[in-house]
Design a protein around this motif. Structure first.
Motif, PDB file in Angstrom:
ATOM      1  N   ALA A 139      -0.887  -6.252  -5.469  1.00  0.00           N
ATOM      2  CA  ALA A 139      -1.144  -5.621  -6.666  1.00  0.00           C
ATOM      3  C   ALA A 139      -0.057  -6.165  -7.619  1.00  0.00           C
ATOM      4  O   ALA A 139      -0.220  -6.407  -8.838  1.00  0.00           O
ATOM      5  CB  ALA A 139      -1.212  -4.518  -6.703  1.00  0.00           C
ATOM      6  N   TRP A 140       1.288  -6.090  -7.146  1.00  0.00           N
ATOM      7  CA  TRP A 140       2.418  -6.665  -7.940  1.00  0.00           C
ATOM      8  C   TRP A 140       2.316  -8.189  -8.485  1.00  0.00           C
ATOM      9  O   TRP A 140       2.488  -8.367  -9.470  1.00  0.00           O
ATOM     10  CB  TRP A 140       3.752  -6.300  -6.981  1.00  0.00           C
ATOM     11  CG  TRP A 140       4.688  -7.354  -7.715  1.00  0.00           C
ATOM     12  CD1 TRP A 140       5.232  -8.378  -6.909  1.00  0.00           C
ATOM     13  CD2 TRP A 140       5.420  -7.420  -9.043  1.00  0.00           C
ATOM     14  NE1 TRP A 140       6.110  -9.015  -7.744  1.00  0.00           N
ATOM     15  CE2 TRP A 140       6.255  -8.651  -8.839  1.00  0.00           C
ATOM     16  CE3 TRP A 140       5.322  -6.769 -10.101  1.00  0.00           C
ATOM     17  CZ2 TRP A 140       7.055  -8.730 -10.095  1.00  0.00           C
ATOM     18  CZ3 TRP A 140       6.144  -6.950 -11.037  1.00  0.00           C
ATOM     19  CH2 TRP A 140       7.063  -8.157 -10.840  1.00  0.00           C
TER      20      TRP A 140
ATOM     21  N   LEU B  92       7.340   0.929  -4.975  1.00  0.00           N
ATOM     22  CA  LEU B  92       8.187   0.251  -6.073  1.00  0.00           C
ATOM     23  C   LEU B  92       8.843   0.844  -7.156  1.00  0.00           C
ATOM     24  O   LEU B  92       9.629   0.393  -7.951  1.00  0.00           O
ATOM     25  CB  LEU B  92       7.267  -0.956  -6.670  1.00  0.00           C
ATOM     26  CG  LEU B  92       6.269  -1.855  -5.829  1.00  0.00           C
ATOM     27  CD1 LEU B  92       5.412  -2.762  -6.455  1.00  0.00           C
ATOM     28  CD2 LEU B  92       7.171  -2.512  -4.938  1.00  0.00           C
ATOM     29  N   GLY B  93       8.466   2.152  -7.248  1.00  0.00           N
ATOM     30  CA  GLY B  93       9.406   3.106  -8.102  1.00  0.00           C
ATOM     31  C   GLY B  93       9.041   3.067  -9.574  1.00  0.00           C
ATOM     32  O   GLY B  93       9.492   3.847 -10.407  1.00  0.00           O
ATOM     33  N   SER B  94       7.717   2.711  -9.719  1.00  0.00           N
ATOM     34  CA  SER B  94       7.254   2.869 -11.166  1.00  0.00           C
ATOM     35  C   SER B  94       5.736   2.709 -11.119  1.00  0.00           C
ATOM     36  O   SER B  94       5.177   2.004  -9.999  1.00  0.00           O
ATOM     37  CB  SER B  94       7.543   1.695 -12.056  1.00  0.00           C
ATOM     38  OG  SER B  94       7.301   2.103 -13.233  1.00  0.00           O
ATOM     39  N   SER B  95       4.777   3.109 -11.997  1.00  0.00           N
ATOM     40  CA  SER B  95       3.332   3.222 -11.696  1.00  0.00           C
ATOM     41  C   SER B  95       2.812   1.639 -12.092  1.00  0.00           C
ATOM     42  O   SER B  95       3.517   0.867 -12.971  1.00  0.00           O
ATOM     43  CB  SER B  95       2.640   4.084 -12.837  1.00  0.00           C
ATOM     44  OG  SER B  95       2.857   3.463 -14.154  1.00  0.00           O
ATOM     45  N   PRO B  96       1.717   1.122 -11.599  1.00  0.00           N
ATOM     46  CA  PRO B  96       1.338  -0.112 -12.017  1.00  0.00           C
ATOM     47  C   PRO B  96       1.035  -0.326 -13.645  1.00  0.00           C
ATOM     48  O   PRO B  96       1.199  -1.518 -13.827  1.00  0.00           O
ATOM     49  CB  PRO B  96      -0.162  -0.134 -11.319  1.00  0.00           C
ATOM     50  CG  PRO B  96      -0.305   0.985 -10.287  1.00  0.00           C
ATOM     51  CD  PRO B  96       0.842   1.786 -10.663  1.00  0.00           C
TER      52      PRO B  96
ATOM     53  N   ARG C 232      -6.235  -5.216 -15.034  1.00  0.00           N
ATOM     54  CA  ARG C 232      -6.437  -3.820 -15.127  1.00  0.00           C
ATOM     55  C   ARG C 232      -6.217  -2.985 -13.544  1.00  0.00           C
ATOM     56  O   ARG C 232      -6.513  -3.842 -12.836  1.00  0.00           O
ATOM     57  CB  ARG C 232      -7.868  -3.227 -15.589  1.00  0.00           C
ATOM     58  CG  ARG C 232      -8.058  -3.903 -17.043  1.00  0.00           C
ATOM     59  CD  ARG C 232      -9.457  -3.585 -17.238  1.00  0.00           C
ATOM     60  NE  ARG C 232     -10.033  -2.270 -17.483  1.00  0.00           N
ATOM     61  CZ  ARG C 232      -9.540  -1.233 -18.471  1.00  0.00           C
ATOM     62  NH1 ARG C 232      -9.049  -1.698 -19.468  1.00  0.00           N
ATOM     63  NH2 ARG C 232      -9.748   0.240 -18.430  1.00  0.00           N
ATOM     64  N   VAL C 233      -5.649  -1.862 -13.735  1.00  0.00           N
ATOM     65  CA  VAL C 233      -5.670  -1.309 -12.358  1.00  0.00           C
ATOM     66  C   VAL C 233      -6.806  -1.046 -11.431  1.00  0.00           C
ATOM     67  O   VAL C 233      -6.737  -1.170 -10.451  1.00  0.00           O
ATOM     68  CB  VAL C 233      -4.946   0.271 -12.805  1.00  0.00           C
ATOM     69  CG1 VAL C 233      -4.569   0.990 -11.416  1.00  0.00           C
ATOM     70  CG2 VAL C 233      -3.519   0.117 -13.431  1.00  0.00           C
TER      71      VAL C 233
ATOM     72  N   ARG D 178      -5.300   6.110  -5.115  1.00  0.00           N
ATOM     73  CA  ARG D 178      -4.630   5.505  -3.617  1.00  0.00           C
ATOM     74  C   ARG D 178      -3.564   4.488  -4.505  1.00  0.00           C
ATOM     75  O   ARG D 178      -2.298   4.389  -3.929  1.00  0.00           O
ATOM     76  CB  ARG D 178      -5.428   5.260  -2.803  1.00  0.00           C
ATOM     77  CG  ARG D 178      -4.289   4.606  -1.494  1.00  0.00           C
ATOM     78  CD  ARG D 178      -5.117   4.514  -0.190  1.00  0.00           C
ATOM     79  NE  ARG D 178      -4.575   3.965   0.695  1.00  0.00           N
ATOM     80  CZ  ARG D 178      -3.780   4.520   1.718  1.00  0.00           C
ATOM     81  NH1 ARG D 178      -3.586   5.861   1.460  1.00  0.00           N
ATOM     82  NH2 ARG D 178      -3.145   3.839   2.506  1.00  0.00           N
ATOM     83  N   LEU D 179      -3.981   3.512  -5.118  1.00  0.00           N
ATOM     84  CA  LEU D 179      -3.135   2.143  -5.442  1.00  0.00           C
ATOM     85  C   LEU D 179      -1.988   2.856  -6.238  1.00  0.00           C
ATOM     86  O   LEU D 179      -0.907   2.351  -6.197  1.00  0.00           O
ATOM     87  CB  LEU D 179      -4.029   1.228  -6.054  1.00  0.00           C
ATOM     88  CG  LEU D 179      -3.146   0.065  -6.849  1.00  0.00           C
ATOM     89  CD1 LEU D 179      -2.404  -0.819  -5.706  1.00  0.00           C
ATOM     90  CD2 LEU D 179      -4.103  -0.850  -7.561  1.00  0.00           C
TER      91      LEU D 179
END
Length: 293
Positions: free
Chosen positions: A169-170, A204-208, A181-182, A195-196
């Motif tokens: 995803a990153w 990772l410490g932050s939202s997508p 898009r998420v 879940r993602l």
């Protein structure tokens, strides 16, 4: 992190980069040496990476200030740190950028670092001082890059990576310049959106969505610095309109798009971080640049 702004005087800065920049995927490095060390005060803005800023002048030169918190010497700067300044009598430093998934695996502190910074020793552990001492004693930048790469490589080998779905995803977010898009990312990895969102933030410490916003801004900033018109940059970077771009630039830098386009902090990117710069220009090596480090 990327420096923004410069002190009133401009001097020559020597910049060194590794001969093998792809030795460790997701990790990039650059060395900076000011020929005439002098007090420095720079505003900085978030870059889509976790940054290790290693003071090679004995640990007392660099002073970082984030939201009223001061740290002296080598630091680790997480994603989305907010307003941050670096200053002090800076002579030499090594800056290492770790993509978020790599940082989470190598440092194991991505969630705790989000939105803030910490002393290198607090994140790296008791081995930090030994690595710093070896870097300062090294005879060349090539030797320093090798020492840093070996130390990071050992940490990556001894620790568990992030979930492959999170890493995918990153990397799709980065490759898509923040425009994927998420829901699409969740579908690609076979997870629900919820879940993602949860696993991405936990590892990772932050939202997508916030990470995508940062990636999109970084791309737009480089286009502006390359001389592109704000309206065209807004359209290419996926902003609703020029006003939307203006708001994002203001949020990340405190500047207008026109001021950002001529700000000196992006002047080093073609040399120090060519892989991340759409204005890559090998002929720029050796030019006089703003006194950013």
């Amino acid at each position: 992190m990327t420096p923004t702004g410069a002190p009133p005087d401009w001097t020559t800065v020597d910049i060194a980069v590794p001969r093998r920049p792809d030795r460790l995927p997701g990790i990039s490095m650059a060395g900076f040496r000011r020929r005439v060390p002098a007090p420095l005060d720079i505003a900085m803005v978030a870059h889509p990476a976790v940054t290790l800023l290693i003071d090679l002048g004995g640990g007392e030169g660099i002073v970082c200030d984030s939201r009223g918190r001061h740290e002296r010497g080598s630091v680790v700067i997480g994603l989305m740190p907010g307003e941050l300044r670096a200053g002090g009598d800076v002579g030499e430093c090594l800056q290492i950028r770790l993509e978020p998934d790599v940082a989470a695996a190598a440092l194991g502190a991505a969630p705790e670092l989000s939105g803030t910074m910490a002393p290198l020793a607090d994140v790296w552990g008791r081995d930090a001082r030994r690595v710093e001492d070896r870097l300062r004693a090294a005879a060349s930048w090539d030797e320093r890059f090798t020492i840093a790469a070996d130390a990071l490589g050992r940490r990556l080998e001894s620790r568990s990576p992030v979930d492959p779905e999170v890493a995918h995803a990153w990397r799709r977010t980065l490759a898509g310049r923040g425009l994927v898009r998420v829901d699409s990312l969740a579908g690609e990895v076979g997870w629900s959106r919820k879940r993602l969102w949860s696993r991405f933030g936990a590892q990772l410490g932050s939202s997508p969505k916030r990470v995508a916003r940062l990636v999109r801004f970084d791309h737009a900033a480089h286009l502006l610095a390359a001389g592109r018109a704000a309206a065209g940059v807004a359209a290419e970077s996926g902003y609703v309109d020029q006003s939307h771009l203006h708001r994002e630039v203001k949020a990340f830098t405190g500047l207008t798009p026109s001021a950002l386009a001529v700000a000196p902090w992006l002047a080093i990117d073609d040399i120090a971080w060519p892989a991340s710069s759409p204005t890559r220009n090998p002929a720029a090596a050796g030019r006089r640049i703003p006194d950013v480090w």
